[in-house]
Design an enzyme around this catalytic site. Structure first.
Site, PDB file in Angstrom:
ATOM      1  N   SER A 111     -31.268 -28.014   4.447  1.00  0.00           N
ATOM      2  CA  SER A 111     -32.464 -28.859   4.331  1.00  0.00           C
ATOM      3  C   SER A 111     -31.938 -29.928   3.378  1.00  0.00           C
ATOM      4  O   SER A 111     -30.964 -30.276   2.481  1.00  0.00           O
ATOM      5  CB  SER A 111     -33.564 -27.845   3.867  1.00  0.00           C
ATOM      6  N   GLN A 132     -30.094 -32.039   7.644  1.00  0.00           N
ATOM      7  CA  GLN A 132     -31.637 -32.411   8.184  1.00  0.00           C
ATOM      8  C   GLN A 132     -32.112 -33.349   6.823  1.00  0.00           C
ATOM      9  O   GLN A 132     -32.060 -32.770   5.891  1.00  0.00           O
ATOM     10  CB  GLN A 132     -32.165 -30.765   7.671  1.00  0.00           C
ATOM     11  N   TYR A 134     -35.122 -35.859   6.511  1.00  0.00           N
ATOM     12  CA  TYR A 134     -37.058 -36.738   6.387  1.00  0.00           C
ATOM     13  C   TYR A 134     -36.643 -38.498   6.740  1.00  0.00           C
ATOM     14  O   TYR A 134     -35.704 -38.989   5.757  1.00  0.00           O
ATOM     15  CB  TYR A 134     -37.649 -36.388   5.234  1.00  0.00           C
ATOM     16  N   THR A 160     -36.179 -35.054  11.250  1.00  0.00           N
ATOM     17  CA  THR A 160     -37.664 -33.628  10.900  1.00  0.00           C
ATOM     18  C   THR A 160     -38.332 -34.900  10.596  1.00  0.00           C
ATOM     19  O   THR A 160     -38.936 -35.619  10.010  1.00  0.00           O
ATOM     20  CB  THR A 160     -37.780 -33.097   9.279  1.00  0.00           C
ATOM     21  N   LYS A 258     -36.770 -33.304  15.490  1.00  0.00           N
ATOM     22  CA  LYS A 258     -37.385 -31.313  15.217  1.00  0.00           C
ATOM     23  C   LYS A 258     -38.428 -31.959  14.812  1.00  0.00           C
ATOM     24  O   LYS A 258     -39.257 -32.655  13.797  1.00  0.00           O
ATOM     25  CB  LYS A 258     -36.730 -30.944  13.136  1.00  0.00           C
ATOM     26  N   HIS A 282     -43.579 -27.768  12.329  1.00  0.00           N
ATOM     27  CA  HIS A 282     -42.771 -27.041  11.302  1.00  0.00           C
ATOM     28  C   HIS A 282     -42.969 -25.405  11.110  1.00  0.00           C
ATOM     29  O   HIS A 282     -43.661 -24.998   9.898  1.00  0.00           O
ATOM     30  CB  HIS A 282     -43.315 -27.707  10.709  1.00  0.00           C
ATOM     31  N   ARG A 285     -46.225 -25.168   9.040  1.00  0.00           N
ATOM     32  CA  ARG A 285     -47.084 -25.203   7.780  1.00  0.00           C
ATOM     33  C   ARG A 285     -47.342 -26.786   7.227  1.00  0.00           C
ATOM     34  O   ARG A 285     -47.628 -27.039   6.876  1.00  0.00           O
ATOM     35  CB  ARG A 285     -45.920 -25.590   7.242  1.00  0.00           C
TER      36      ARG A 285
HETATM   37  C1  LIG Z   1     -39.668 -22.211   3.371  1.00  0.00           C
HETATM   38  C2  LIG Z   1     -39.588 -22.708   4.451  1.00  0.00           C
HETATM   39  C3  LIG Z   1     -38.971 -24.133   4.081  1.00  0.00           C
HETATM   40  C4  LIG Z   1     -38.910 -24.652   5.459  1.00  0.00           C
HETATM   41  N1  LIG Z   1     -38.247 -26.024   4.381  1.00  0.00           N
HETATM   42  C5  LIG Z   1     -37.949 -27.138   5.811  1.00  0.00           C
HETATM   43  C6  LIG Z   1     -37.004 -28.288   5.446  1.00  0.00           C
HETATM   44  O1  LIG Z   1     -36.798 -28.426   4.081  1.00  0.00           O
HETATM   45  N2  LIG Z   1     -37.577 -29.213   6.532  1.00  0.00           N
HETATM   46  C7  LIG Z   1     -37.152 -29.031   7.777  1.00  0.00           C
HETATM   47  O2  LIG Z   1     -37.195 -29.683   9.109  1.00  0.00           O
HETATM   48  N3  LIG Z   1     -38.228 -27.827   8.224  1.00  0.00           N
HETATM   49  C8  LIG Z   1     -38.305 -27.312   7.326  1.00  0.00           C
HETATM   50  N4  LIG Z   1     -39.265 -25.875   6.986  1.00  0.00           N
HETATM   51  C9  LIG Z   1     -39.818 -25.185   8.577  1.00  0.00           C
HETATM   52  C10 LIG Z   1     -37.797 -24.696   9.100  1.00  0.00           C
HETATM   53  O3  LIG Z   1     -37.204 -25.288   9.636  1.00  0.00           O
HETATM   54  C11 LIG Z   1     -38.520 -24.310  10.751  1.00  0.00           C
HETATM   55  O4  LIG Z   1     -39.244 -25.323  11.145  1.00  0.00           O
HETATM   56  C12 LIG Z   1     -39.585 -22.746  10.469  1.00  0.00           C
HETATM   57  O5  LIG Z   1     -38.985 -22.268   9.603  1.00  0.00           O
HETATM   58  C13 LIG Z   1     -39.330 -22.214  12.170  1.00  0.00           C
HETATM   59  O6  LIG Z   1     -40.441 -21.271  11.805  1.00  0.00           O
HETATM   60  P1  LIG Z   1     -39.796 -19.716  12.013  1.00  0.00           P
HETATM   61  O7  LIG Z   1     -40.275 -19.677   9.979  1.00  0.00           O
HETATM   62  O8  LIG Z   1     -40.907 -19.287  12.553  1.00  0.00           O
HETATM   63  O9  LIG Z   1     -38.716 -19.021  12.676  1.00  0.00           O
HETATM   64  C14 LIG Z   1     -39.324 -24.744   6.321  1.00  0.00           C
HETATM   65  C15 LIG Z   1     -39.774 -23.567   7.229  1.00  0.00           C
HETATM   66  C16 LIG Z   1     -39.998 -22.835   5.529  1.00  0.00           C
HETATM   67  C17 LIG Z   1     -40.821 -21.287   6.306  1.00  0.00           C
END
Ligand SMILES: Cc1cc2nc3c(=O)[nH]c(=O)nc-3n(C[C@H](O)[C@H](O)[C@H](O)COP(=O)(O)O)c2cc1C
Length: 406
Positions: A111, A132, A134, A160, A258, A282, A285
């Site tokens: 990340s 990754q 942004y 992303t 993404k 995401h 989230r």
């Molecule tokens: C704690 C956390 C931090 C994340 N940070 C990023 C990030 O920095 N960049 C990004 O593109 N996605 C981020 N994501 C999304 C993940 O890359 C991914 O899309 C997502 O966790 C997939 O779903 P899952 O947790 O059900 O496997 C984050 C997810 C979580 C849970």
């Protein structure tokens, strides 16, 4: 024997162990989703709507779970998704995860907002990893980060696009991780003191806790709040597909976009020069109320299969889910929370054994469906789609299935 002596054999087992070890705000940070967490729940639950076809007596003595993506060998169609601040879940967590990915011959994605820098990962591993990014307001900074990633051996950029604005993760406000109230700060400190194991191993011995890829930009290197403020000020809500075309000119490796949840966006990503897309919300989230990713997969695959590599994340919790996603049109999937739970629970042993579990589950699922190769998994192996929703009927491959998108 208490629950916590049980050998973990599922993502959920690791999640329970992680909760025991982590301060509450960190557990909430990884587990939580936006607003009422509807999308987070449906990402997981919607996998149950699809049932697989069982076929027998087909000689499954030579099962091969491997595949290739962008010319790279993968031992199974799985990659580790980028997770911000993963270095707070284990000592130098991103290095640990990158090594486990290398051990298991699958890609690791670093990340932008990781604790460990691209250079730290590069020094600890031999396999190229994915990076990754942004879209940041400061395009000079984007170019600088791209340059550092390329010098660290990254050949694949995961870009992303679903963070035009930060989603509302209410748990992070409630437990004091975000926001600036005195009550929040006291709650935060109390949570730290109830987890002395984490406090010593990671809180003290796991430093520095700066965001390694951004140390040149943020002065006070150990103040995570300053990083958060910097990163939030840098998200660029004015970004459009033209910026991806600009990015294409400035990055010579693969680009995976993404955060695609719409057929037209998938087409726009291809038109802007992307080599792949990740169907992703995401992990629930960002936009709460958007569909689960697995429900979006059939229509997007139907529209763009063969024109780009299709990846999916969100709700994948075991090898059976991986096979369902491949059958519905994905070339590969990524996991986010599962690897962080396993790493938080048991460090590198945890993450390695989670990946072996996925490998075993993918193998047994293929065998019990009568399939020897990943390339032979397609929509014909989805027997049924159970939905209470009105269905549309996309066609993928040879047959029509009901899809719960609306
Ligand atoms: C704690 C956390 C931090 C994340 N940070 C990023 C990030 O920095 N960049 C990004 O593109 N996605 C981020 N994501 C999304 C993940 O890359 C991914 O899309 C997502 O966790 C997939 O779903 P899952 O947790 O059900 O496997 C984050 C997810 C979580 C849970």
């Amino acid at each position: 024997m208490s629950m916590y002596d049980v050998v973990p054999v599922s993502t959920n087992d690791y999640k329970k162990l992680a909760q025991k070890r982590l301060p509450n705000f960190l557990f909430d940070y990884i587990e939580g989703g936006a607003n009422a967490e509807q999308t987070l729940r449906s990402n997981v639950a919607d996998f149950d709507k699809y049932t697989l076809k069982q076929r027998v007596m087909r000689d499954v003595s030579k099962i091969d779970t491997s595949t290739t993506l962008f010319g790279e060998y993968l031992s199974m169609p799985l990659a580790l998704a980028p997770v911000g601040m993963a270095g707070l879940f284990a000592r130098r967590g991103e290095v640990m995860a990158a090594k486990a990915a290398e051990n298991n011959a699958i890609p690791f994605t670093l990340s932008t907002v990781a604790i460990c820098s691209a250079e730290e990962i590069h020094a600890a591993t031999k396999q190229p990893f994915w990076f990754q990014l942004y879209m940041l307001r400061d395009r000079g900074l984007v170019l600088d980060i791209l340059n550092r990633a390329a010098l660290s051996g990254c050949n694949t950029l995961v870009f992303t696009v679903d963070l035009a604005l930060p989603g509302m993760r209410l748990r992070d406000y409630r437990n004091g991780m975000l926001g600036n109230t005195v009550k929040g700060k006291i709650s935060y400190l109390t949570q730290l003191l109830t987890r002395p194991g984490w406090l010593f191993d990671i809180g003290v011995m796991g430093k520095p806790h700066s965001l390694g890829n951004l140390t040149h930009q943020v002065k006070s290197a150990n103040d995570l709040n300053r990083y958060k403020a910097f990163v939030e000020s840098q998200f660029d809500p004015s970004a459009t597909w033209k910026d991806i075309a600009w990015l294409r000119q400035n990055w010579h490796g693969n680009i995976i976009i993404k955060g695609i949840m719409d057929v037209n966006d998938a087409k726009a990503a291809i038109d802007s020069g992307a080599d792949g897309i990740v169907i992703s919300n995401h992990g629930g989230r960002q936009l709460d109320g958007v569909s689960s990713t697995i429900n979006k997969l059939p229509s997007i695959a139907n529209a763009v299969a063969g024109q780009t590599s299709i990846l999916l994340d969100g709700g994948i919790r075991n090898g059976v889910d991986v096979i369902k996603a491949i059958a519905l049109g994905a070339n590969s999937v990524l996991i986010g929370r599962p690897w962080v739970y396993a790493m938080a629970a048991q460090g590198d042993a945890g993450i390695n054994s989670l990946l072996s579990l996925f490998q075993q589950e993918i193998t047994s699922t293929m065998g019990l469906m009568g399939v020897n190769n990943i390339k032979d998994i397609n929509i014909d192996l989805i027997e049924q789609f159970n939905s209470h929703l009105d269905s549309v009927v996309p066609t993928v491959g040879h047959s029509a299935i009901h899809c719960g998108e609306n």
